[in-house]
Each structure stands twice: as structure tokens, then as C-alpha cells.
Write a protein that holds these residues in place. Structure first.
Motif, PDB file in Angstrom:
ATOM      1  N   LEU A  69       8.213  -4.256   9.432  1.00  0.00           N
ATOM      2  CA  LEU A  69       7.435  -4.059   8.214  1.00  0.00           C
ATOM      3  C   LEU A  69       6.528  -2.835   8.337  1.00  0.00           C
ATOM      4  O   LEU A  69       6.401  -2.052   7.390  1.00  0.00           O
ATOM      5  N   ALA A  70       5.916  -2.652   9.496  1.00  0.00           N
ATOM      6  CA  ALA A  70       5.058  -1.490   9.714  1.00  0.00           C
ATOM      7  C   ALA A  70       5.881  -0.203   9.686  1.00  0.00           C
ATOM      8  O   ALA A  70       5.441   0.813   9.135  1.00  0.00           O
ATOM      9  N   LEU A  71       7.072  -0.252  10.259  1.00  0.00           N
ATOM     10  CA  LEU A  71       7.946   0.920  10.240  1.00  0.00           C
ATOM     11  C   LEU A  71       8.397   1.239   8.818  1.00  0.00           C
ATOM     12  O   LEU A  71       8.413   2.410   8.410  1.00  0.00           O
ATOM     13  N   ALA A  72       8.714   0.215   8.047  1.00  0.00           N
ATOM     14  CA  ALA A  72       9.104   0.427   6.646  1.00  0.00           C
ATOM     15  C   ALA A  72       7.952   1.034   5.848  1.00  0.00           C
ATOM     16  O   ALA A  72       8.152   1.950   5.048  1.00  0.00           O
ATOM     17  N   ALA A  73       6.739   0.551   6.060  1.00  0.00           N
ATOM     18  CA  ALA A  73       5.572   1.109   5.361  1.00  0.00           C
ATOM     19  C   ALA A  73       5.360   2.563   5.732  1.00  0.00           C
ATOM     20  O   ALA A  73       5.046   3.398   4.872  1.00  0.00           O
ATOM     21  N   THR A  74       5.559   2.901   6.989  1.00  0.00           N
ATOM     22  CA  THR A  74       5.397   4.287   7.435  1.00  0.00           C
ATOM     23  C   THR A  74       6.434   5.184   6.778  1.00  0.00           C
ATOM     24  O   THR A  74       6.101   6.253   6.250  1.00  0.00           O
ATOM     25  N   ILE A  75       7.677   4.759   6.787  1.00  0.00           N
ATOM     26  CA  ILE A  75       8.754   5.573   6.202  1.00  0.00           C
ATOM     27  C   ILE A  75       8.564   5.717   4.697  1.00  0.00           C
ATOM     28  O   ILE A  75       8.630   6.831   4.156  1.00  0.00           O
TER      29      ILE A  75
ATOM     30  N   LEU B 101       1.681   0.385  13.808  1.00  0.00           N
ATOM     31  CA  LEU B 101       2.705   0.527  14.855  1.00  0.00           C
ATOM     32  C   LEU B 101       2.057   0.680  16.236  1.00  0.00           C
ATOM     33  O   LEU B 101       2.533   0.112  17.218  1.00  0.00           O
ATOM     34  N   ARG B 102       0.976   1.443  16.301  1.00  0.00           N
ATOM     35  CA  ARG B 102       0.283   1.621  17.578  1.00  0.00           C
ATOM     36  C   ARG B 102      -0.318   0.296  18.045  1.00  0.00           C
ATOM     37  O   ARG B 102      -0.241  -0.049  19.230  1.00  0.00           O
ATOM     38  N   GLN B 103      -0.907  -0.454  17.121  1.00  0.00           N
ATOM     39  CA  GLN B 103      -1.503  -1.741  17.469  1.00  0.00           C
ATOM     40  C   GLN B 103      -0.432  -2.721  17.932  1.00  0.00           C
ATOM     41  O   GLN B 103      -0.633  -3.449  18.910  1.00  0.00           O
TER      42      GLN B 103
ATOM     43  N   MET C  94       0.831  -1.181   0.000  1.00  0.00           N
ATOM     44  CA  MET C  94       0.000   0.000   0.000  1.00  0.00           C
ATOM     45  C   MET C  94       0.881   1.253   0.000  1.00  0.00           C
ATOM     46  O   MET C  94       0.524   2.243  -0.622  1.00  0.00           O
ATOM     47  N   ALA C  95       2.015   1.209   0.677  1.00  0.00           N
ATOM     48  CA  ALA C  95       2.866   2.391   0.789  1.00  0.00           C
ATOM     49  C   ALA C  95       3.426   2.822  -0.560  1.00  0.00           C
ATOM     50  O   ALA C  95       3.683   4.004  -0.771  1.00  0.00           O
ATOM     51  N   ILE C  96       3.593   1.907  -1.475  1.00  0.00           N
ATOM     52  CA  ILE C  96       4.155   2.247  -2.783  1.00  0.00           C
ATOM     53  C   ILE C  96       3.051   2.746  -3.722  1.00  0.00           C
ATOM     54  O   ILE C  96       3.257   3.709  -4.457  1.00  0.00           O
ATOM     55  N   LEU C  97       1.883   2.132  -3.695  1.00  0.00           N
ATOM     56  CA  LEU C  97       0.807   2.509  -4.607  1.00  0.00           C
ATOM     57  C   LEU C  97       0.103   3.796  -4.187  1.00  0.00           C
ATOM     58  O   LEU C  97      -0.178   4.650  -5.022  1.00  0.00           O
ATOM     59  N   VAL C  98      -0.227   3.913  -2.916  1.00  0.00           N
ATOM     60  CA  VAL C  98      -0.905   5.094  -2.383  1.00  0.00           C
ATOM     61  C   VAL C  98      -0.137   5.513  -1.124  1.00  0.00           C
ATOM     62  O   VAL C  98      -0.440   5.069  -0.022  1.00  0.00           O
ATOM     63  N   PRO C  99       0.874   6.383  -1.293  1.00  0.00           N
ATOM     64  CA  PRO C  99       1.788   6.666  -0.185  1.00  0.00           C
ATOM     65  C   PRO C  99       1.122   7.186   1.090  1.00  0.00           C
ATOM     66  O   PRO C  99       1.480   6.754   2.178  1.00  0.00           O
ATOM     67  N   ILE C 100       0.158   8.078   0.984  1.00  0.00           N
ATOM     68  CA  ILE C 100      -0.451   8.628   2.195  1.00  0.00           C
ATOM     69  C   ILE C 100      -1.211   7.545   2.959  1.00  0.00           C
ATOM     70  O   ILE C 100      -1.185   7.509   4.183  1.00  0.00           O
ATOM     71  N   ALA C 101      -1.849   6.629   2.243  1.00  0.00           N
ATOM     72  CA  ALA C 101      -2.549   5.525   2.900  1.00  0.00           C
ATOM     73  C   ALA C 101      -1.548   4.597   3.585  1.00  0.00           C
ATOM     74  O   ALA C 101      -1.802   4.115   4.697  1.00  0.00           O
TER      75      ALA C 101
ATOM     76  N   ALA D  88       1.338   5.449   4.814  1.00  0.00           N
ATOM     77  CA  ALA D  88       1.849   6.137   5.998  1.00  0.00           C
ATOM     78  C   ALA D  88       0.842   6.067   7.150  1.00  0.00           C
ATOM     79  O   ALA D  88       1.202   5.758   8.291  1.00  0.00           O
ATOM     80  N   VAL D  89      -0.410   6.340   6.842  1.00  0.00           N
ATOM     81  CA  VAL D  89      -1.448   6.317   7.883  1.00  0.00           C
ATOM     82  C   VAL D  89      -1.636   4.910   8.432  1.00  0.00           C
ATOM     83  O   VAL D  89      -1.673   4.704   9.652  1.00  0.00           O
TER      84      VAL D  89
END
Length: 61
Positions: free
Chosen positions: A30-36, A17-19, A1-8, A10-11
Motif C-alpha cells: 500500500l505504501a509503495l502504491a501511494a508512492t507510485i 516505506l522507510r518506517q 492522500m496520493a489521489i487528492l494531493v499527489p506530492i503529499a 508521494a512524500v
């Protein structure tokens, strides 16, 4: 998702990460990589469109 729709990406990365922090599940890297990747992609997206629209504006003058 981070590559196709970056803002999604990140969110959703922040939500994940919170979960993970609350439940102790695996997948923090993996969650940290998606956020970055999501935030870098979002900044690049805005920079691209800002530059593109500035060039169009310069051609119109």
C-alpha cells in the motif's frame, strides 16, 4: 492522500516505506502504491499546468 494531493502522497509514501523497512510492519504494498501514484500524479499535474500555461501564452501573442 496520493489521489487528492499527489506530492503529499508521494512524500508520505516514502516516509512510510522507510518506517516499514525499520520496523518490519505490514503495509509495504500500500505504501509503495501511494508512492507510485503520488509521483505519477505529481508529474501529470506539472505537465497539465505546463501545457495549460503554454497555451495561454500562445493565445496572448
Amino acid at each position: 492522500m496520493a489521489i487528492l494531493v499527489p506530492i503529499a502522497g508521494a512524500v508520505l509514501g516514502h516516509i512510510t516505506l522507510r518506517q516499514i523497512a525499520q520496523t518490519g510492519e505490514a503495509g509495504r504494498g500500500l505504501a509503495l502504491a501511494a508512492t507510485i501514484i503520488g509521483w505519477v500524479g505529481t508529474v501529470a499535474w506539472f505537465a497539465f499546468w505546463g501545457f495549460f500555461l503554454a497555451q495561454i501564452g500562445a493565445m496572448a501573442v
